[in-house]
Write a protein that holds these residues in place. Structure first.
Motif, PDB file in Angstrom:
ATOM      1  N   PHE A 122       0.840  -1.191   0.000  1.00 41.82           N
ATOM      2  CA  PHE A 122       0.000   0.000   0.000  1.00 41.82           C
ATOM      3  C   PHE A 122       0.876   1.244   0.000  1.00 41.82           C
ATOM      4  O   PHE A 122       1.974   1.245   0.557  1.00 41.82           O
ATOM      5  CB  PHE A 122      -0.989   0.001   1.170  1.00 41.82           C
ATOM      6  CG  PHE A 122      -0.366   0.017   2.533  1.00 41.82           C
ATOM      7  CD1 PHE A 122      -0.082   1.219   3.172  1.00 41.82           C
ATOM      8  CD2 PHE A 122      -0.074  -1.167   3.192  1.00 41.82           C
ATOM      9  CE1 PHE A 122       0.481   1.240   4.445  1.00 41.82           C
ATOM     10  CE2 PHE A 122       0.482  -1.162   4.463  1.00 41.82           C
ATOM     11  CZ  PHE A 122       0.769   0.050   5.087  1.00 41.82           C
ATOM     12  N   THR A 123       0.397   2.283  -0.683  1.00 38.51           N
ATOM     13  CA  THR A 123       1.116   3.549  -0.743  1.00 38.51           C
ATOM     14  C   THR A 123       0.145   4.697  -0.506  1.00 38.51           C
ATOM     15  O   THR A 123      -1.049   4.593  -0.815  1.00 38.51           O
ATOM     16  CB  THR A 123       1.815   3.761  -2.101  1.00 38.51           C
ATOM     17  OG1 THR A 123       0.840   3.776  -3.135  1.00 38.51           O
ATOM     18  CG2 THR A 123       2.845   2.667  -2.375  1.00 38.51           C
ATOM     19  N   ALA A 147      -3.292  -7.544  -8.807  1.00 38.30           N
ATOM     20  CA  ALA A 147      -4.541  -6.786  -8.758  1.00 38.30           C
ATOM     21  C   ALA A 147      -4.270  -5.449  -8.091  1.00 38.30           C
ATOM     22  O   ALA A 147      -3.337  -5.318  -7.295  1.00 38.30           O
ATOM     23  CB  ALA A 147      -5.617  -7.565  -7.991  1.00 38.30           C
ATOM     24  N   THR A 148      -5.086  -4.471  -8.428  1.00 41.90           N
ATOM     25  CA  THR A 148      -4.965  -3.149  -7.818  1.00 41.90           C
ATOM     26  C   THR A 148      -6.335  -2.633  -7.419  1.00 41.90           C
ATOM     27  O   THR A 148      -7.364  -3.043  -7.994  1.00 41.90           O
ATOM     28  CB  THR A 148      -4.320  -2.129  -8.779  1.00 41.90           C
ATOM     29  OG1 THR A 148      -5.125  -2.031  -9.949  1.00 41.90           O
ATOM     30  CG2 THR A 148      -2.901  -2.530  -9.157  1.00 41.90           C
ATOM     31  N   THR A 149      -6.336  -1.743  -6.439  1.00 38.48           N
ATOM     32  CA  THR A 149      -7.546  -1.021  -6.058  1.00 38.48           C
ATOM     33  C   THR A 149      -7.124   0.233  -5.305  1.00 38.48           C
ATOM     34  O   THR A 149      -5.950   0.370  -4.928  1.00 38.48           O
ATOM     35  CB  THR A 149      -8.498  -1.893  -5.208  1.00 38.48           C
ATOM     36  OG1 THR A 149      -9.782  -1.262  -5.138  1.00 38.48           O
ATOM     37  CG2 THR A 149      -7.960  -2.132  -3.807  1.00 38.48           C
ATOM     38  N   THR A 150      -8.050   1.113  -5.092  1.00 43.00           N
ATOM     39  CA  THR A 150      -7.820   2.311  -4.283  1.00 43.00           C
ATOM     40  C   THR A 150      -8.822   2.287  -3.131  1.00 43.00           C
ATOM     41  O   THR A 150     -10.025   2.103  -3.356  1.00 43.00           O
ATOM     42  CB  THR A 150      -8.014   3.597  -5.111  1.00 43.00           C
ATOM     43  OG1 THR A 150      -7.089   3.572  -6.197  1.00 43.00           O
ATOM     44  CG2 THR A 150      -7.772   4.833  -4.263  1.00 43.00           C
ATOM     45  N   LEU A 151      -8.315   2.450  -1.918  1.00 45.66           N
ATOM     46  CA  LEU A 151      -9.164   2.503  -0.734  1.00 45.66           C
ATOM     47  C   LEU A 151      -9.199   3.934  -0.204  1.00 45.66           C
ATOM     48  O   LEU A 151      -8.234   4.682  -0.358  1.00 45.66           O
ATOM     49  CB  LEU A 151      -8.625   1.588   0.361  1.00 45.66           C
ATOM     50  CG  LEU A 151      -8.476   0.111   0.014  1.00 45.66           C
ATOM     51  CD1 LEU A 151      -7.898  -0.657   1.192  1.00 45.66           C
ATOM     52  CD2 LEU A 151      -9.816  -0.477  -0.407  1.00 45.66           C
ATOM     53  N   ILE A 152     -10.293   4.281   0.442  1.00 45.62           N
ATOM     54  CA  ILE A 152     -10.420   5.565   1.128  1.00 45.62           C
ATOM     55  C   ILE A 152     -10.298   5.267   2.627  1.00 45.62           C
ATOM     56  O   ILE A 152     -11.154   4.581   3.194  1.00 45.62           O
ATOM     57  CB  ILE A 152     -11.767   6.249   0.815  1.00 45.62           C
ATOM     58  CG1 ILE A 152     -11.950   6.412  -0.702  1.00 45.62           C
ATOM     59  CG2 ILE A 152     -11.879   7.589   1.541  1.00 45.62           C
ATOM     60  CD1 ILE A 152     -10.896   7.237  -1.385  1.00 45.62           C
ATOM     61  N   ARG A 153      -9.214   5.746   3.235  1.00 47.35           N
ATOM     62  CA  ARG A 153      -8.924   5.424   4.643  1.00 47.35           C
ATOM     63  C   ARG A 153     -10.092   5.763   5.564  1.00 47.35           C
ATOM     64  O   ARG A 153     -10.445   4.988   6.455  1.00 47.35           O
ATOM     65  CB  ARG A 153      -7.688   6.188   5.130  1.00 47.35           C
ATOM     66  CG  ARG A 153      -6.401   5.766   4.532  1.00 47.35           C
ATOM     67  CD  ARG A 153      -5.205   6.415   5.232  1.00 47.35           C
ATOM     68  NE  ARG A 153      -5.198   7.867   5.199  1.00 47.35           N
ATOM     69  CZ  ARG A 153      -5.163   8.667   6.275  1.00 47.35           C
ATOM     70  NH1 ARG A 153      -5.136   8.156   7.479  1.00 47.35           N
ATOM     71  NH2 ARG A 153      -5.144   9.980   6.143  1.00 47.35           N
ATOM     72  N   SER A 154     -10.688   6.935   5.360  1.00 42.73           N
ATOM     73  CA  SER A 154     -11.750   7.371   6.259  1.00 42.73           C
ATOM     74  C   SER A 154     -12.972   6.457   6.203  1.00 42.73           C
ATOM     75  O   SER A 154     -13.740   6.388   7.169  1.00 42.73           O
ATOM     76  CB  SER A 154     -12.136   8.819   5.984  1.00 42.73           C
ATOM     77  OG  SER A 154     -12.514   8.983   4.632  1.00 42.73           O
ATOM     78  N   ALA A 178      -7.104   9.530  10.044  1.00 39.41           N
ATOM     79  CA  ALA A 178      -6.394  10.582  10.778  1.00 39.41           C
ATOM     80  C   ALA A 178      -5.487  11.383   9.845  1.00 39.41           C
ATOM     81  O   ALA A 178      -4.849  10.825   8.955  1.00 39.41           O
ATOM     82  CB  ALA A 178      -5.566   9.977  11.905  1.00 39.41           C
ATOM     83  N   PHE A 179      -5.481  12.690  10.049  1.00 43.73           N
ATOM     84  CA  PHE A 179      -4.610  13.647   9.360  1.00 43.73           C
ATOM     85  C   PHE A 179      -4.955  13.852   7.885  1.00 43.73           C
ATOM     86  O   PHE A 179      -4.218  14.520   7.175  1.00 43.73           O
ATOM     87  CB  PHE A 179      -3.127  13.285   9.528  1.00 43.73           C
ATOM     88  CG  PHE A 179      -2.755  13.006  10.955  1.00 43.73           C
ATOM     89  CD1 PHE A 179      -2.786  14.009  11.914  1.00 43.73           C
ATOM     90  CD2 PHE A 179      -2.398  11.726  11.342  1.00 43.73           C
ATOM     91  CE1 PHE A 179      -2.467  13.746  13.239  1.00 43.73           C
ATOM     92  CE2 PHE A 179      -2.076  11.451  12.667  1.00 43.73           C
ATOM     93  CZ  PHE A 179      -2.109  12.465  13.619  1.00 43.73           C
ATOM     94  N   ALA A 180      -6.075  13.275   7.416  1.00 42.95           N
ATOM     95  CA  ALA A 180      -6.516  13.558   6.042  1.00 42.95           C
ATOM     96  C   ALA A 180      -7.028  15.002   6.022  1.00 42.95           C
ATOM     97  O   ALA A 180      -7.603  15.464   7.008  1.00 42.95           O
ATOM     98  CB  ALA A 180      -7.608  12.587   5.627  1.00 42.95           C
ATOM     99  N   ASP A 191      -6.121  10.630   1.984  1.00 43.80           N
ATOM    100  CA  ASP A 191      -7.195   9.719   2.378  1.00 43.80           C
ATOM    101  C   ASP A 191      -7.222   8.517   1.434  1.00 43.80           C
ATOM    102  O   ASP A 191      -7.624   7.431   1.815  1.00 43.80           O
ATOM    103  CB  ASP A 191      -8.530  10.460   2.340  1.00 43.80           C
ATOM    104  CG  ASP A 191      -9.588   9.821   3.228  1.00 43.80           C
ATOM    105  OD1 ASP A 191      -9.241   8.996   4.098  1.00 43.80           O
ATOM    106  OD2 ASP A 191     -10.780  10.159   3.052  1.00 43.80           O
ATOM    107  N   GLU A 192      -6.767   8.717   0.203  1.00 41.13           N
ATOM    108  CA  GLU A 192      -6.697   7.628  -0.772  1.00 41.13           C
ATOM    109  C   GLU A 192      -5.418   6.819  -0.557  1.00 41.13           C
ATOM    110  O   GLU A 192      -4.337   7.381  -0.428  1.00 41.13           O
ATOM    111  CB  GLU A 192      -6.699   8.160  -2.195  1.00 41.13           C
ATOM    112  CG  GLU A 192      -8.026   8.692  -2.629  1.00 41.13           C
ATOM    113  CD  GLU A 192      -8.068   9.003  -4.114  1.00 41.13           C
ATOM    114  OE1 GLU A 192      -7.020   8.935  -4.791  1.00 41.13           O
ATOM    115  OE2 GLU A 192      -9.166   9.307  -4.599  1.00 41.13           O
TER     116      GLU A 192
END
Length: 189
Positions: free
Chosen positions: A34-35, A155-162, A168-170, A175-176
């Motif tokens: 994850f990045t 495989a790839t995907t994008t998550l939204i932390r919130s 935190a700190f977004a 957040d992505e």
């Protein structure tokens, strides 16, 4: 080729009572990276590795195949102990020793000869959300050292932390979160 793709892709799909061939993930060659953007100055990185899962592959109807993958949140590797400790704190996960991350697929849409979109439920930090993985078959065939059927895909995907209550700190820390998965699976004995 599509049958080979399904065998590989389904390494992210739920265990069920369907009749099929059992495959297991190779924990030594399966990683989740994850990045995220850190204040615009750098790209933060982390990894989960060494996890296991079981695949039930239905050759006659690949869409009915399934697998379940889960691993402890605390298996996260960040390359810096203080960052790991902060991620496990109440600012982010507040993760207990036995807290797990899991993914269970719910559907597969073939998009090409060696590609598919895998939709499933990701449970992270006690929150379950639907995600779509953009998957690609890397290779399928007999493993030259193990002498058994083997498959590998990315495989790839994008998550939204919130979305998972770890925002935190977004937006200063993005957040992505970009997620890259690379998995090998072997036919079970």
């Amino acid at each position: 080729m599509k049958s080979a793709f399904f065998a590989t892709v389904l390494a992210l799909a739920p265990i069920s009572a369907l009749a099929g061939e059992a495959y297991t993930l190779d924990p030594s060659h399966s990683q989740i990276l994850f990045t995220y953007n850190h204040l615009g100055y750098s790209t933060g990185m982390g990894m989960f590795s060494g996890f296991e899962g079981t695949i039930d592959w239905d050759k006659e109807n690949p869409a009915q195949s399934s697998v379940e993958v889960s691993f402890p949140v605390r298996s996260m590797m960040t390359g810096w102990e203080e960052r790991f400790t902060h991620f496990m704190s109440d600012d982010f996960f507040g993760a207990a020793e036995d807290e797990m991350v899991s993914f269970t697929s719910t559907s597969i849409e073939v998009t090409g000869e060696d590609t598919a979109n895998i939709t499933g439920d990701l449970t992270l930090n006690g929150v379950t959300k639907e995600v779509v993985l953009d998957a690609k078959l890397n290779q399928m065939g007999d493993h030259p050292m193990a002498n058994k059927p083997w498959a590998g895909f990315d495989a790839t995907t994008t998550l939204i932390r919130s979305d998972y209550n770890v925002g935190a700190f977004a937006p200063y820390v993005s957040d992505e979160v970009e997620v890259t998965i690379s998995v090998e699976a072997m036919k079970a004995d």
